[in-house]
Design a protein around this motif. Structure first.
Motif, PDB file in Angstrom:
ATOM      1  N   ASP A  80       0.830  -1.207   0.000  1.00 36.35           N
ATOM      2  CA  ASP A  80       0.000   0.000   0.000  1.00 36.35           C
ATOM      3  C   ASP A  80       0.865   1.258   0.000  1.00 36.35           C
ATOM      4  O   ASP A  80       0.573   2.230  -0.717  1.00 36.35           O
ATOM      5  CB  ASP A  80      -0.924   0.008   1.221  1.00 36.35           C
ATOM      6  N   THR A  81       1.938   1.241   0.783  1.00 36.33           N
ATOM      7  CA  THR A  81       2.837   2.396   0.815  1.00 36.33           C
ATOM      8  C   THR A  81       3.564   2.553  -0.509  1.00 36.33           C
ATOM      9  O   THR A  81       3.789   3.672  -0.977  1.00 36.33           O
ATOM     10  CB  THR A  81       3.860   2.242   1.954  1.00 36.33           C
ATOM     11  N   ALA A  82       3.931   1.427  -1.131  1.00 35.64           N
ATOM     12  CA  ALA A  82       4.578   1.484  -2.453  1.00 35.64           C
ATOM     13  C   ALA A  82       3.633   2.094  -3.483  1.00 35.64           C
ATOM     14  O   ALA A  82       4.055   2.881  -4.340  1.00 35.64           O
ATOM     15  CB  ALA A  82       5.004   0.083  -2.876  1.00 35.64           C
ATOM     16  N   GLU A  83       2.370   1.739  -3.386  1.00 35.75           N
ATOM     17  CA  GLU A  83       1.388   2.307  -4.309  1.00 35.75           C
ATOM     18  C   GLU A  83       1.255   3.809  -4.111  1.00 35.75           C
ATOM     19  O   GLU A  83       1.160   4.578  -5.071  1.00 35.75           O
ATOM     20  CB  GLU A  83       0.030   1.614  -4.096  1.00 35.75           C
ATOM     21  N   LYS A  84       1.260   4.254  -2.845  1.00 31.68           N
ATOM     22  CA  LYS A  84       1.197   5.694  -2.567  1.00 31.68           C
ATOM     23  C   LYS A  84       2.436   6.409  -3.102  1.00 31.68           C
ATOM     24  O   LYS A  84       2.352   7.519  -3.642  1.00 31.68           O
ATOM     25  CB  LYS A  84       1.059   5.934  -1.066  1.00 31.68           C
ATOM     26  N   LEU A 137       4.166   9.370 -10.105  1.00 35.50           N
ATOM     27  CA  LEU A 137       3.577   9.327 -11.451  1.00 35.50           C
ATOM     28  C   LEU A 137       2.488  10.357 -11.664  1.00 35.50           C
ATOM     29  O   LEU A 137       2.112  10.627 -12.802  1.00 35.50           O
ATOM     30  CB  LEU A 137       3.021   7.925 -11.724  1.00 35.50           C
ATOM     31  N   GLY A 138       1.963  10.920 -10.580  1.00 31.70           N
ATOM     32  CA  GLY A 138       0.932  11.940 -10.732  1.00 31.70           C
ATOM     33  C   GLY A 138      -0.437  11.354 -11.012  1.00 31.70           C
ATOM     34  O   GLY A 138      -0.652  10.134 -11.010  1.00 31.70           O
ATOM     35  N   ARG A 139      -1.359  12.220 -11.303  1.00 30.20           N
ATOM     36  CA  ARG A 139      -2.755  11.829 -11.477  1.00 30.20           C
ATOM     37  C   ARG A 139      -2.970  10.947 -12.696  1.00 30.20           C
ATOM     38  O   ARG A 139      -3.826  10.064 -12.713  1.00 30.20           O
ATOM     39  CB  ARG A 139      -3.613  13.100 -11.587  1.00 30.20           C
ATOM     40  N   ASP A 140      -2.168  11.150 -13.762  1.00 25.58           N
ATOM     41  CA  ASP A 140      -2.381  10.426 -15.015  1.00 25.58           C
ATOM     42  C   ASP A 140      -1.521   9.174 -15.146  1.00 25.58           C
ATOM     43  O   ASP A 140      -1.588   8.480 -16.159  1.00 25.58           O
ATOM     44  CB  ASP A 140      -2.092  11.353 -16.208  1.00 25.58           C
ATOM     45  N   GLY A 141      -0.701   8.880 -14.164  1.00 21.38           N
ATOM     46  CA  GLY A 141       0.190   7.730 -14.261  1.00 21.38           C
ATOM     47  C   GLY A 141      -0.525   6.415 -14.038  1.00 21.38           C
ATOM     48  O   GLY A 141      -1.504   6.341 -13.287  1.00 21.38           O
ATOM     49  N   ASP A 142      -0.059   5.364 -14.712  1.00 24.96           N
ATOM     50  CA  ASP A 142      -0.644   4.032 -14.567  1.00 24.96           C
ATOM     51  C   ASP A 142       0.062   3.324 -13.415  1.00 24.96           C
ATOM     52  O   ASP A 142       1.018   2.564 -13.608  1.00 24.96           O
ATOM     53  CB  ASP A 142      -0.485   3.248 -15.868  1.00 24.96           C
ATOM     54  N   VAL A 143      -0.409   3.582 -12.223  1.00 20.02           N
ATOM     55  CA  VAL A 143       0.230   3.057 -11.019  1.00 20.02           C
ATOM     56  C   VAL A 143       0.170   1.542 -10.975  1.00 20.02           C
ATOM     57  O   VAL A 143       1.139   0.874 -10.595  1.00 20.02           O
ATOM     58  CB  VAL A 143      -0.426   3.662  -9.759  1.00 20.02           C
ATOM     59  N   ALA A 144      -0.958   0.960 -11.393  1.00 16.68           N
ATOM     60  CA  ALA A 144      -1.124  -0.493 -11.310  1.00 16.68           C
ATOM     61  C   ALA A 144      -0.084  -1.222 -12.146  1.00 16.68           C
ATOM     62  O   ALA A 144       0.525  -2.201 -11.704  1.00 16.68           O
ATOM     63  CB  ALA A 144      -2.534  -0.875 -11.754  1.00 16.68           C
ATOM     64  N   LYS A 145       0.143  -0.764 -13.359  1.00 16.00           N
ATOM     65  CA  LYS A 145       1.115  -1.424 -14.237  1.00 16.00           C
ATOM     66  C   LYS A 145       2.539  -1.267 -13.698  1.00 16.00           C
ATOM     67  O   LYS A 145       3.344  -2.196 -13.760  1.00 16.00           O
ATOM     68  CB  LYS A 145       1.021  -0.859 -15.651  1.00 16.00           C
TER      69      LYS A 145
END
Length: 494
Positions: free
Chosen positions: A217-221, A227-235
């Motif tokens: 969860d912290t890594a995702e944050k 990456l900002g609002r438009d970044g593909d965090v999941a990938k």
């Protein structure tokens, strides 16, 4: 069937590389890059401080500094390097690389002031040793952290940023040494570090380290901030998890991973480049520049010549930043090694043959050497530290390389003045040139091009071709050598 699989692997690799290249650069990534890269100012100014040593020798009001003291004060930073480097990787894995950088920047101001106002020589040694320990942390942590925080398409520029800050720090120290008394120059050196720790506060922790610690969860944050609002965090998170497991959490696990050939080979190759570079005389050139110009008989003031060296290195490093992602690492590194070897060879030949009326040649050769060093030999090995080292051994491998690098540069710096007295400056420079030339076949034959390639893609460069099908998970393509572990990761993400 095999052909279809190979084509599949190629298409997946292309998708990953394209995704890395199209990742937008966010303001947070720029801020993080400047803050993390700025910590290398410690090393630049610490190296450049050696230019005040001739003035320190002349000032006997507090204590006497001998030629042996000069050798030890230059070499002390490398002694602390090979003492501290093995510990830094372990500490960074425990507390986090970003947090460790924040911690070590706090005492730097006080250490500069301790050096400036020390009434005893031993206290000067102590302050320099403690600052060298801080500099070792920066060397071990900064370049891998930069590679993990920045997208592939700007990683070349990003890798040069710490080196550029280091060059700027060295140039500033040379300038202060030429204009001010040694103690004033040392005290003023504390000023740039007043805000350095505060600059690090907005920088998120490495998502790779957070995944290794199972802090998903912290890594995702952290990725969301980067990456900002438009970044593909999941990938991006999937890509990190494809090469990072909980089995890499402890140092003993990384030691086990390092025993695997595909992890050990890039570490050994990168270490070889660093060792050859140091045997090429970089530490002597920058640590004893004033002494070298005086020994070579250059008629200009030695402090001004040293300042020219600092300007040339900073300018060439900036030029490297603008071309590294266009030309690629391999051609620049090969060209730089040839330039450095040739410049040292020419200067050595002129001095060895004692050609009259050529007192300008050592200065010209030195500037050519520094230019070549700034273009490639300086920044690119550090870039490889973040790019070539596989994720499972990145912290441990960085510590090992810094340990070997520190031992080599310590030895060269410690014996340099005695070597010049015994062999002469001309023959010494010829030996340095031979070491730099040896880098060329090593890079051409064994080092892959890293330009524009993701960290996950680069990890496959030293693995045997064994394809694991993951059609629905392009972030996990071609995870050779992991077999069922890769499928377990995919299942876990599901």
């Amino acid at each position: 069937m095999v052909s279809s699989q190979n084509q599949n692997e190629h298409n997946k690799g292309t998708r990953m590389e394209t995704r890395g290249q199209k990742t937008p650069v966010t303001p947070r990534q720029v801020l993080s890059l400047v803050a993390v890269g700025g910590t290398d100012l410690v090393n630049g100014m610490m190296f450049g401080w050696t230019a005040v040593l001739p003035k320190l020798q002349e000032d006997t009001s507090r204590f006497t500094v001998t030629e042996d003291d000069v050798s030890w004060l230059v070499s002390l930073i490398f002694i602390m390097g090979f003492i501290a480097a093995p510990l830094v990787g372990f500490i960074a894995e425990c507390v986090g690389p970003r947090r460790l950088l924040v911690i070590i920047t706090l005492p730097v101001v006080g250490l500069w002031l301790m050096q400036a106002f020390s009434p005893y020589l031993w206290l000067l040694y102590l302050a320099r040793a403690l600052m060298a320990s801080c500099g070792t942390v920066v060397h071990v942590v900064t370049y891998p952290l930069v590679a993990e925080l920045c997208p592939a398409r700007i990683r070349g520029i990003a890798a040069v940023v710490p080196e550029a800050f280091g060059c700027a720090g060295m140039m500033l120290s040379y300038l202060l040494a030429s204009l001010l008394p040694w103690d004033t120059a040392t005290a003023v050196s504390a000023a740039p570090f007043l805000l350095l720790s505060f600059m690090m506060l907005p920088v998120p922790e490495s998502p790779y380290w957070l995944v290794r610690k199972n802090k998903i969860d912290t890594a995702e944050k952290s990725l969301r901030l980067l990456l900002g609002r438009d970044g593909d965090v999941a990938k991006e998170l999937e890509a990190i998890r494809s090469t990072t497991t909980l089995r890499q959490n402890e140092v003993k696990d990384q030691v086990r991973e390092l025993c695997k050939a595909h992890n050990a080979i890039p570490v050994l190759l990168t270490l070889s480049i660093f060792i050859l570079r140091e045997l090429g005389g970089k530490g002597a050139v920058f640590g004893y520049s004033v002494y070298m110009f005086r020994k070579a008989g250059v008629q200009l003031d030695a402090f001004y010549c040293t300042l020219f060296v600092g300007v040339a290195r900073f300018a060439s490093t900036c030029a490297s930043a603008s071309t590294l992602d266009l030309v690629g690492r391999k051609p620049l590194l090969v060209a730089a090694a040839v330039i450095c070897a040739a410049s040292e060879g020419v200067a050595g030949a002129f001095l060895l043959l004692e050609i009259e009326g050529a007192t300008w040649m050592p200065l010209v050769s030195m500037i050519v050497f520094v230019t070549g060093y700034g273009i490639g030999l300086g920044p690119i090995p550090w870039a490889y530290l973040g790019e070539l080292l596989p994720t499972p051994v990145r912290s441990l491998g960085s510590s090992i390389i810094n340990f070997g690098f520190s031992i080599t540069v310590f030895t060269v710096s410690l014996v340099f003045l005695k070597e010049v007295s015994y062999l002469g400056l001309g023959l010494t420079l010829l030996l340095f040139g031979g070491a730099n030339l040896a880098i060329v076949p090593l890079v051409l034959l064994f080092i892959p091009e890293t330009k524009g390639r993701t960290l996950q893609d680069l990890e496959k460069a030293f693995k045997k071709k064994k394809i694991v099908q993951a059609e629905d998970y392009p972030a996990f393509e071609s995870v050779e050598g992991r077999g069922n572990a890769s499928l377990e990761n995919i299942t876990a993400i599901k």
